[in-house]
Write a protein that holds these residues in place. Structure first.
Motif, PDB file in Angstrom:
ATOM      1  N   PHE A  14      -9.375  25.784  45.262  1.00 42.24           N
ATOM      2  CA  PHE A  14      -8.765  24.625  44.626  1.00 42.24           C
ATOM      3  C   PHE A  14      -7.414  25.010  44.083  1.00 42.24           C
ATOM      4  N   LEU A  74     -19.561  16.168  50.775  1.00 46.97           N
ATOM      5  CA  LEU A  74     -18.628  15.554  49.842  1.00 46.97           C
ATOM      6  C   LEU A  74     -17.337  16.350  49.692  1.00 46.97           C
ATOM      7  N   ARG A  92     -19.649  13.481  57.918  1.00 53.50           N
ATOM      8  CA  ARG A  92     -20.339  12.348  57.306  1.00 53.50           C
ATOM      9  C   ARG A  92     -20.839  11.348  58.341  1.00 53.50           C
ATOM     10  N   TYR A  94     -23.405   8.998  60.100  1.00 55.27           N
ATOM     11  CA  TYR A  94     -24.506   8.256  59.486  1.00 55.27           C
ATOM     12  C   TYR A  94     -25.867   8.853  59.830  1.00 55.27           C
ATOM     13  N   LEU A  97     -26.316  11.481  57.259  1.00 57.93           N
ATOM     14  CA  LEU A  97     -26.531  10.973  55.907  1.00 57.93           C
ATOM     15  C   LEU A  97     -27.916  10.347  55.749  1.00 57.93           C
ATOM     16  N   TYR A 127     -30.509   2.385  54.709  1.00 55.43           N
ATOM     17  CA  TYR A 127     -30.925   3.530  55.506  1.00 55.43           C
ATOM     18  C   TYR A 127     -31.646   3.134  56.784  1.00 55.43           C
TER      19      TYR A 127
ATOM     20  N   ASN B  97     -14.710   9.524  37.500  1.00 56.32           N
ATOM     21  CA  ASN B  97     -15.948  10.075  36.948  1.00 56.32           C
ATOM     22  C   ASN B  97     -16.935  10.550  38.001  1.00 56.32           C
ATOM     23  N   GLY B  98     -16.542  10.541  39.257  1.00 58.57           N
ATOM     24  CA  GLY B  98     -17.412  11.104  40.284  1.00 58.57           C
ATOM     25  C   GLY B  98     -18.448  10.152  40.848  1.00 58.57           C
ATOM     26  N   ASP B 101     -18.984   9.718  44.606  1.00 60.11           N
ATOM     27  CA  ASP B 101     -19.875  10.568  45.406  1.00 60.11           C
ATOM     28  C   ASP B 101     -21.147   9.826  45.793  1.00 60.11           C
ATOM     29  N   LEU B 102     -21.675   9.058  44.850  1.00 59.03           N
ATOM     30  CA  LEU B 102     -22.921   8.341  45.122  1.00 59.03           C
ATOM     31  C   LEU B 102     -22.723   7.330  46.253  1.00 59.03           C
ATOM     32  N   LEU B 104     -20.304   7.727  48.722  1.00 60.60           N
ATOM     33  CA  LEU B 104     -20.009   8.434  49.958  1.00 60.60           C
ATOM     34  C   LEU B 104     -21.243   9.028  50.611  1.00 60.60           C
ATOM     35  N   ILE B 105     -22.295   9.240  49.812  1.00 57.84           N
ATOM     36  CA  ILE B 105     -23.486   9.878  50.345  1.00 57.84           C
ATOM     37  C   ILE B 105     -24.340   8.885  51.157  1.00 57.84           C
ATOM     38  N   LYS B 106     -24.017   7.615  51.055  1.00 53.27           N
ATOM     39  CA  LYS B 106     -24.829   6.628  51.751  1.00 53.27           C
ATOM     40  C   LYS B 106     -24.315   6.381  53.179  1.00 53.27           C
ATOM     41  N   PRO B 107     -25.251   6.121  54.105  1.00 54.64           N
ATOM     42  CA  PRO B 107     -24.851   5.867  55.492  1.00 54.64           C
ATOM     43  C   PRO B 107     -24.363   4.436  55.682  1.00 54.64           C
ATOM     44  N   SER B 110     -17.890   2.997  53.568  1.00 54.29           N
ATOM     45  CA  SER B 110     -17.522   3.143  52.161  1.00 54.29           C
ATOM     46  C   SER B 110     -16.529   2.076  51.710  1.00 54.29           C
ATOM     47  N   LEU B 258      -9.858   9.241  51.397  1.00 52.92           N
ATOM     48  CA  LEU B 258     -11.137   9.925  51.269  1.00 52.92           C
ATOM     49  C   LEU B 258     -11.011  11.389  51.647  1.00 52.92           C
ATOM     50  N   TYR B 261      -9.647  13.101  48.782  1.00 53.73           N
ATOM     51  CA  TYR B 261     -10.680  13.221  47.754  1.00 53.73           C
ATOM     52  C   TYR B 261     -11.623  14.357  48.089  1.00 53.73           C
ATOM     53  N   SER B 262     -12.000  14.449  49.367  1.00 51.79           N
ATOM     54  CA  SER B 262     -12.945  15.477  49.774  1.00 51.79           C
ATOM     55  C   SER B 262     -12.345  16.867  49.773  1.00 51.79           C
ATOM     56  N   SER B 265     -11.716  17.243  45.032  1.00 55.21           N
ATOM     57  CA  SER B 265     -12.567  17.017  43.857  1.00 55.21           C
ATOM     58  C   SER B 265     -13.427  18.220  43.541  1.00 55.21           C
ATOM     59  N   SER B 266     -13.549  18.501  42.276  1.00 61.13           N
ATOM     60  CA  SER B 266     -14.307  19.699  41.909  1.00 61.13           C
ATOM     61  C   SER B 266     -15.361  19.408  40.843  1.00 61.13           C
TER      62      SER B 266
END
Lengths: 329, 266, 264
Positions: A14, A74, A92, A94, A97, A127, B97-98, B101-102, B104-107, B110, B258, B261-262, B265-266
């Motif tokens: 970083f 991420l 990423r 699908y 995921l 999903y 506040n991150g 991430d919640l 981006l994790i979904k299929p 975004s 994105l 961001y990827s 972000s830390s």
């Protein structure tokens, strides 16, 4: 056994800018910015097989969450190779995921003012879980967590424990093959922590899901994980079973005598290093090789009612590894 | 086709959720309506005061402006309600506040999740007020309304909505880099309110700017002009092109953000 | 006294950190100004004089509005109600300082940084207007105008504090705060110069305190008021300041009683 996660020399750097204190520093920063490169993760390599329960521990800033984020897609790695379920997480896709789940301690995805089950149904659609699979998994999970009635209530009205259970269901409704858990028991009371740990074990047993867990709580790691990976300053310092860790890094054992009459610590120092002593019960560190000799010395010279000889605790070993860094127990 | 069906199904669920939630909080719903009425009153008064002093503005008279401002209310409420109030306005915070991430994790796409997750319904009364204002404008001004104009109107208006969303999305996406700039959603909204004015106020090079670079013209002005009986041949094809191009731009820009961001972000 | 200086310094630094945000807010306001200029350009194509203003005077008016705004605009009611609702002020109340003074001192610190950031642009705008239109700000008017703005700041601050204190009783002060903003927009002189109003409306809004937020200071800067008129306005202004100060104090005392009664 099939390899589910493969990491080869994974690194993450970083760039942050250095800043001085105070108002003058802020103004200076306007004109000249100094950058510093932080190596958060340095050439980390390990493999995880299907169904393993792995714990990731290390002090704050060691690189645990960074590694977890790279595994879940991420974060972009700076260099190295990262494969999860045959995919490069950062793409990423699908299909990738749909097979993983990330549960982060304090963050929730349940809609606050709606019944929990509505979020489950929404996730089912997201999903692309079939109706039959959904019914089946919902039933099983609700049974395991004992929320069959509660889940029809508004999340707002639930207790913290019930909410956590529903959060877990929401994260598992698609039967992920790999579970990333980031501080899953943070903020929960002791009883709830135990329940969550038991659930994770049961889930792993039943569905053969691979579980990767980061936590500050040693008990999370002790009760769930067969294998621990210790990461410090971005580097892996240990990867193996808990027993192996203790044997390798703790060359001592702990004698715990219970005395019949009061004994003061000064007299006990000839046996070994006194960790605790309330007069009746003492905890003494003794080198492994000397245990038989010191134990018999203790029994002969003091009026001992009972004596326990234990392996050192995981938390003490880990604490000693990291020196002054505290790890919550 | 299957993909579109899936997203429509999910969106329908989201609409149902939001509708349930709005009616749950009756008190604040009421207060919001009062504020909306306040805005409406202010708009009407503003128009009256202006036209108390002048006869026409850039070739538009009071009644034509009523139709224009009425449509603008509808336009603004749609864009704000669908994309801004709960979604894009909260994006800078989610990035900081991150919570992103919640997502981006979904299929699931975004951009869809970030823009359309929760529609806002309390603006519907304002939309009605806008319609009423338009009707009054036609009636009081003896303006001619042709039902045939509805078809081209809907196309151009639809294009304008898509363009407005895309512009707003791109402005808010900047908060990926400008973490401090939390008023970015407000800036996006300000751009949209610029669309309230008739396109004819712009002259020369500015016409080009507000037609091609920041296509305000298609958002409210041209659709109103269509309703008032005016239709220039290139409006429809150009509107469609603008809509497609801007939507694609917002998507490309978002994906680029994105990536950034990827990496950071830390 | 020293502790307020410390607050001032720390808020100064904080607002400097948030300069990105302040700059974006400025862009937001600039957009408004740009639209206004286009609209009036169009209006003045068909009309020579609107309500006593020709084009140049109208633009000058709108250029002065954001400048005055930096001094007279107060956003206390955007953040304070929430602090009251969340109970955060409990911690502040037991500290050995006057909460209201602390709020105002911090507010002024932010204002100064805002001014620092906006200053070059304001100077540029005034220079452009001066060069192309031949209208400029006289030193005398600027001095008096600044003084008036300084007073108006307190008027708006006490007004906003009064609104914020409603949070002791109301669940959502946001609507009230928003309504205030709408009223100021229309009747403060931000949306259009108040002397464009028809006679009967003008009489009403000349009587209310809202005119002071933008209209009166801008009129002073434009040199439109005689010394007597300025004096008259200042007297009214002081009266309103007294009124809102009194109102805010009472609301605060009453609200605190209620607050403590519920053991927040």
């Amino acid at each position: 056994m099939k390899k589910v996660i493969e990491l080869k020399k994974l690194s993450k750097n970083f760039r942050i800018h250095k800043r001085e204190q105070g108002l003058i520093g802020s103004v200076k920063a306007l004109f000249k910015r100094e950058y510093k490169t932080i190596e958060a993760v340095k050439k980390v390599s390990f493999d995880i097989e299907e169904g393993e329960l792995v714990g990731f521990i290390g002090p704050n800033g060691a690189g645990k969450t960074t590694t977890l984020k790279m595994l879940s897609g991420l974060l972009y790695p700076s260099s190295g190779n990262c494969q999860v379920l045959g995919f490069r997480p950062v793409e990423r896709k699908y299909e990738f995921l749909k097979q993983i789940s990330l549960v982060m301690g304090q963050k929730n995805q349940l809609w606050w003012d709606l019944p929990a089950i509505e979020t489950f149904v929404l996730n089912k659609e997201i999903y692309e879980v079939s109706d039959e699979d959904y019914k089946e998994i919902l039933n099983e999970l609700a049974e395991m967590l004992d929320v069959k009635e509660v889940m029809h209530q508004q999340v707002r009205k639930m207790s913290l424990g019930q909410r956590m259970k529903c959060e877990l269901i929401a994260s598992l409704i698609h039967k992920p093959k790999v579970l990333f858990l980031d501080e899953p028991t943070i903020g929960l009371d002791v009883v709830m922590q135990k329940k969550v740990r038991e659930f994770i074990l049961e889930y792993n047993r039943k569905y053969k899901a691979t579980v990767i867990l980061t936590s500050h709580y040693m008990d999370d790691v002790k009760e769930i994980c067969k294998r621990i990976i210790i990461i410090d300053k971005g580097v892996i310092v240990f990867d193996g079973s808990i027993e192996k860790l203790i044997k390798k890094y703790a060359n001592y054992k702990v004698l715990i005598p219970i005395f019949n009459g009061k004994v003061d610590s000064e007299r006990l120092t000839k046996i070994g290093e006194v960790i605790e002593n309330n007069g009746i019960r003492a905890v003494i560190k003794v080198g492994r090789k000397e245990v038989p000799k010191k134990a018999s010395e203790l029994l002969h010279e003091f009026d001992v009612d009972d004596l326990d000889i234990n392996e050192p605790r995981l938390e003490d070993v880990v604490r000693e590894m990291f020196g002054k860094v505290t790890i919550r127990e | 086709m299957k993909k579109i069906k899936r997203y429509l199904k999910i969106y329908w669920k989201l609409i149902k959720f939001s509708a349930t939630l709005e009616t749950t909080y009756r008190m604040s719903f009421l207060l919001e309506i009062i504020v909306e009425v306040g805005y409406f009153v202010v708009t009407v008064m503003g128009m009256k005061v202006l036209f108390w002093n002048i006869k026409t503005m850039a070739g538009w008279n009071l009644y034509e402006i009523m139709v224009l401002y009425g449509l603008n209310m509808i336009f603004a409420e749609i864009v704000l309600g669908v994309a801004f109030i709960f979604n894009l306005r909260g994006l800078p915070e989610k990035i900081a506040n991150g919570e992103l991430d919640l997502i981006l994790i979904k299929p699931l796409n975004s951009q869809f999740m970030v823009s359309l997750w929760r529609p806002y319904f309390a603006l519907i009364p304002s939309m009605l007020a806008g319609v009423i204002m338009m009707v009054f404008g036609f009636k009081l001004g003896n303006l001619v309304f042709n039902w045939l104009s509805l078809f081209p109107f809907m196309i151009i208006f639809g294009c304008g909505l898509v363009v407005a969303y895309s512009v707003g999305m791109m402005v808010v996406t900047l908060s990926m880099w400008l973490v401090q700039a939390t008023p970015l959603p407000m800036l996006a909204q300000k751009f949209l309110f610029m669309a309230k004015e008739p396109f004819s106020i712009y002259g020369g090079a500015w016409r080009f700017v507000f037609l091609v670079i920041l296509p305000l013209a298609f958002m409210v002005s041209f659709p109103t002009q269509v309703l008032l009986g005016e239709l220039v041949w290139w409006w429809i094809p150009m509107g469609l092109v603008m809509a497609v191009v801007f939507l694609k731009m917002s998507n490309v820009f978002w994906n680029f953000a994105l990536k950034s961001y990827s990496s950071a972000s830390s | 006294m020293k502790k307020y200086w410390v607050f001032f310094k720390s808020e100064l630094q904080r607002s400097f950190e948030y300069r990105g945000m302040l700059a974006t807010w400025f862009l937001v306001e600039l957009m408004g100004l740009v639209t206004v200029i286009f609209v009036w350009l169009a209006v003045y194509r068909d009309n020579l004089n609107v309500g006593g203003y020709d084009f140049k005077q109208m633009i000058f008016y709108y250029v002065l509005v954001p400048i005055v705004g930096v001094f007279t605009n107060v956003y206390i009611s955007e953040s304070l109600p929430k602090k009251i609702k969340d109970g955060v002020i409990s911690a502040e109340l037991i500290k050995p300082y006057n909460l209201k003074v602390k709020i105002l001192v911090g507010n002024i610190a932010w204002r100064m940084v805002k001014l620092f950031i906006y200053m070059p642009i304001f100077v540029a705008m005034l220079a452009v207007v001066g060069y192309f239109f031949g209208i400029s700000l006289s030193f005398g008017n600027a001095m008096i105008g600044f003084l008036v703005c300084f007073l108006v700041y307190f008027l708006h601050a006490f007004m906003d504090l009064s609104i914020s204190y409603m949070a002791f009783w109301m669940d959502d002060v946001w609507a009230l705060s928003h309504l205030k903003f709408i009223v100021l927009f229309m009747f403060g002189g931000m949306s259009f110069p108040l002397d464009l109003l028809p006679e009967n409306l003008w009489k009403i809004f000349n009587f209310l305190p809202f005119k002071f937020i933008y209209f009166v200071p801008v009129s002073v800067l434009r040199g439109r008021l005689s010394s007597f008129e300025i004096g008259f306005q200042v007297v009214q202004l002081l009266a309103w300041i007294g009124f809102f100060h009194f109102l805010s104090e009472i609301l605060f005392k009453l609200g605190l009683k209620k607050y403590e009664a519920y053991g927040n």
